[in-house]
Write a protein that holds these residues in place. Structure first.
Motif: not given
Length: 292
Positions: A56-64
């Motif tokens: 499950h990739p987190l995509q923290a950069g877009r949704l921080w």
């Protein structure tokens, strides 16, 4: 709901009910801030490992920013408030106060989202308020007015949960439930870390304290989220939220069994009023409405 889902529901309620027991045991040594620092940090690491395993990739950069809001309102703030309250309040009372979250949610929904306040919801809120009054009044009479700050913290925590829930519902599809949990736990860790620098561990924890905080982070936070998401996938969010009714039962049970906490008439009456209020607010005592 099949037998497997019912088993998961009871298991989840037992886990979350035990979280108040573990906080009550470990907070004297760690202190509220340090305890929650370890709780969210351990949970974040556990969910990171689970994310790697389940791909499950987190995509923290877009949704921080999204994760930051949830991390503060759904983890960092309420966890610290409950840990503060756990220094003086019994685990059974904390578990019952935690159950007021749906009542706050109904009230906030009526004020913030302009959700119509039906007669059933009004009765449920009044019933829940009566239950809180019984619990708070009796505990203040027994412990003295010096405990009012702990009780206030124990009520502000579920209020924070409710605001987080309403915010998350207002952002459907922005992130998966797993990523909401994973990303928000890392953000909660980053938020609590600066506080931890000014409020370090009070005294050297023993093996029991470390076992309690490890179980709090891995089982009661990280693994509980995974179990909760499985329930949502199997039976839907509405039925999964019925765990709210069971958490106080296990919280009172664990407090009585492991901490010898007394179960008085005020605990039974106040808890029953709160659970009745939640059920009435959720519409469980009335005819089911068909979705539009």
């Amino acid at each position: 709901m099949d037998a497997a889902s019912i088993t998961r529901l009871f298991f989840l309620a037992a886990i979350w009910g035990a979280s108040f027991l573990f906080m009550r045991v470990s907070v004297p040594a760690f202190g509220p801030v340090a305890l929650i620092m370890f709780r969210v940090g351990i949970a974040a690491a556990f969910l990171w490992l689970a994310g790697r395993f389940f791909k499950h990739p987190l995509q923290a950069g877009r949704l921080w920013r999204h994760f930051l809001i949830i991390g503060v309102l759904n983890s960092a703030l309420p966890f610290i408030l409950f840990a503060y309250a756990a220094q003086s309040l019994p685990a059974s009372l904390l578990a019952i106060l935690n159950a007021t979250s749906p009542l706050f949610g109904a009230a906030i929904g009526a004020l913030w989202l302009r959700t119509p306040l039906t007669g059933a919801v009004a009765v449920g809120l009044a019933c829940g308020l009566a239950g809180v009054t019984v619990l708070v009044g009796q505990n203040l009479a027994l412990a003295g007015t010096s405990e009012w700050t702990a009780i206030a913290a124990g009520l502000l925590a579920p209020l924070s949960y409710s605001v987080a829930s309403i915010y998350t519902k207002s952002r459907p599809g922005l992130a998966t439930p797993f990523n909401n949990a994973h990303g928000s736990m890392w953000m909660a860790t980053l938020v609590v870390l600066p506080l931890f620098l000014f409020a370090p561990i009070r005294q050297f924890p023993d093996a029991g304290d470390w076992a309690a905080v490890s179980l709090l982070g891995i089982v009661c936070t990280g693994a509980a989220y995974l179990l909760y998401f499985r329930l949502i996938d199997d039976v839907g969010p509405t039925r999964a939220l019925s765990v709210t009714f069971l958490i106080p039962v296990f919280g009172v049970l664990w407090g009585a069994v492991f901490l010898d906490e007394a179960i008085g008439w005020h605990t039974v009456l106040g808890g029953a009023l709160i659970l009745t209020g939640i059920a009435t607010t959720a519409g469980l005592f009335g005819p089911r409405r068909q979705p539009a």
